[in-house]
Design a protein around this motif. Structure first.
Motif, PDB file in Angstrom:
ATOM      1  N   TRP A  63       0.797  -1.232   0.000  1.00 38.65           N
ATOM      2  CA  TRP A  63       0.000   0.000   0.000  1.00 38.65           C
ATOM      3  C   TRP A  63       0.827   1.278   0.000  1.00 38.65           C
ATOM      4  O   TRP A  63       0.326   2.356  -0.338  1.00 38.65           O
ATOM      5  CB  TRP A  63      -0.897   0.022   1.239  1.00 38.65           C
ATOM      6  N   PHE A  64       2.121   1.192   0.333  1.00 32.66           N
ATOM      7  CA  PHE A  64       2.927   2.392   0.580  1.00 32.66           C
ATOM      8  C   PHE A  64       3.641   2.789  -0.716  1.00 32.66           C
ATOM      9  O   PHE A  64       4.715   2.289  -1.040  1.00 32.66           O
ATOM     10  CB  PHE A  64       3.916   2.093   1.701  1.00 32.66           C
ATOM     11  N   ALA A  65       3.010   3.681  -1.469  1.00 39.12           N
ATOM     12  CA  ALA A  65       3.531   4.039  -2.790  1.00 39.12           C
ATOM     13  C   ALA A  65       4.938   4.623  -2.723  1.00 39.12           C
ATOM     14  O   ALA A  65       5.764   4.360  -3.605  1.00 39.12           O
ATOM     15  CB  ALA A  65       2.579   5.026  -3.467  1.00 39.12           C
ATOM     16  N   ALA A  66       5.234   5.407  -1.675  1.00 38.17           N
ATOM     17  CA  ALA A  66       6.523   6.098  -1.605  1.00 38.17           C
ATOM     18  C   ALA A  66       7.695   5.132  -1.556  1.00 38.17           C
ATOM     19  O   ALA A  66       8.751   5.405  -2.139  1.00 38.17           O
ATOM     20  CB  ALA A  66       6.554   7.027  -0.388  1.00 38.17           C
ATOM     21  N   GLU A  67       7.539   3.991  -0.876  1.00 39.02           N
ATOM     22  CA  GLU A  67       8.668   3.061  -0.794  1.00 39.02           C
ATOM     23  C   GLU A  67       8.927   2.394  -2.141  1.00 39.02           C
ATOM     24  O   GLU A  67      10.066   2.053  -2.473  1.00 39.02           O
ATOM     25  CB  GLU A  67       8.458   2.022   0.296  1.00 39.02           C
ATOM     26  N   HIS A  68       7.882   2.213  -2.926  1.00 41.79           N
ATOM     27  CA  HIS A  68       8.058   1.660  -4.260  1.00 41.79           C
ATOM     28  C   HIS A  68       8.809   2.656  -5.144  1.00 41.79           C
ATOM     29  O   HIS A  68       9.747   2.290  -5.863  1.00 41.79           O
ATOM     30  CB  HIS A  68       6.697   1.309  -4.866  1.00 41.79           C
TER      31      HIS A  68
END
Length: 309
Positions: free
Chosen positions: A110-115
């Protein structure tokens, strides 16, 4: 059955392997049933995350060799991080390394920033990916030795896989979580050995359990065949001053923690846990955010857990 207490950490907020090892070994020594960790590559909030992230399955492989009885798992691995064939190999190997103590929690991510931070694709629609990953991983593990496994889906195609290696356990427990009204309960009923509610509103726990039980019944499964669990932040003190100190150490307000977590004095925490058990919860993951405070784990083991059985 006594309420099962497990320890759950968030190493992406800033923890070395050795920090996690100390908590895992304390978890084992103090008699908690499992050590689980998140699967994230980027710190959240205003934390710098130093010294940087640790990979969940590499970490659990190390812990598999440095513990002997405590169960090990993820809450939860992200389906966006690994191809399902690779994940099946990784988890089976760690299960072998631990002598059969691994559990797999798997979610959509769910955590777009880490991708974005590490160049990992993050498609808008991910539930279908999760469904197919569960099918592939469990299918590979469940294929008898000497036979092959194939799968043709929208996202993954597997052709004549030897489906090796096999886990040490005859079946690795699979944990499914999420809050969707229809697809998540169906997925839990199809693949789950455990259904987890992560950081729910306390008032919503009981009703959600009823939803999962209905999905199990609709799928022809015994509603009691799945473990019902919750994950909630923990901050416990022998008195108000110690609780307040622990709340401050993790940057949380005491009143907010009391409302949303397993928090307060020992008596308050025991009451909260008993209320959750009355709602149908069988297992609680205590999210421990201060990994250096091993006395916190000792307090829960010594003062809280004996009052639950």
């Amino acid at each position: 059955m006594t309420l099962d207490l497990r320890i759950f950490v968030e190493p992406q907020q800033g923890a070395t392997y050795d920090d996690q090892l100390a908590v895992a070994q304390a978890t084992e020594r103090l008699g908690f049933s499992a050590f689980f960790r998140s699967d994230h590559y980027l710190a959240m909030g205003d934390r710098d995350g130093l010294p940087g992230p640790t990979d969940s399955w590499i970490t659990l492989a190390g812990l598999a060799r440095e513990t002997s009885t405590v169960r090990l798992g993820t809450l939860v691995s992200s389906a966006t991080f690994r191809h399902p064939g690779v994940l099946a190999i990784q988890v089976a190997q760690v299960d072998q390394m631990s002598g059969g103590r691994v559990e797999l929690g798997l979610g959509t991510g769910w955590f777009a920033a880490e991708h974005a931070a590490y160049g990992i694709p993050f498609p808008d629609k991910r539930f279908g990916i999760l469904e197919e990953q569960l099918a592939v991983v469990t299918g590979l593990w469940g294929t008898p030795v000497g036979e092959t496994f194939s799968f043709s889906g929208e996202h993954y195609q597997i052709t004549d896989s030897p489906a090796l290696p096999k886990p040490a356990q005859s079946k690795i427990p699979v944990l499914v979580g999420g809050g969707g009204p229809r697809r998540t309960p169906a997925l839990a009923a199809r693949y789950g050995d455990e259904y987890n509610q992560s950081f729910p509103e306390i008032s919503e726990v009981g009703p959600r359990i009823k939803v999962i039980e209905k999905a199990l019944s609709d799928a022809g499964r015994d509603p009691g065949s799945i473990v019902q669990s919750v994950a909630l932040v923990a901050a416990v003190g022998t008195d108000e001053a110690e609780f307040t100190r622990r709340a401050a150490a993790i940057g949380r307000e005491p009143a907010e923690l009391r409302e949303h977590g397993i928090a307060g004095t020992v008596t308050e925490v025991v009451d909260r846990l008993k209320a959750l058990e009355a709602d149908g919860v069988q297992r609680v993951y205590l999210q421990v955010l201060d990994l250096a405070d091993l006395d916190h784990l000792d307090l829960v083991a010594r003062e809280v857990r004996p009052q639950l059985g």
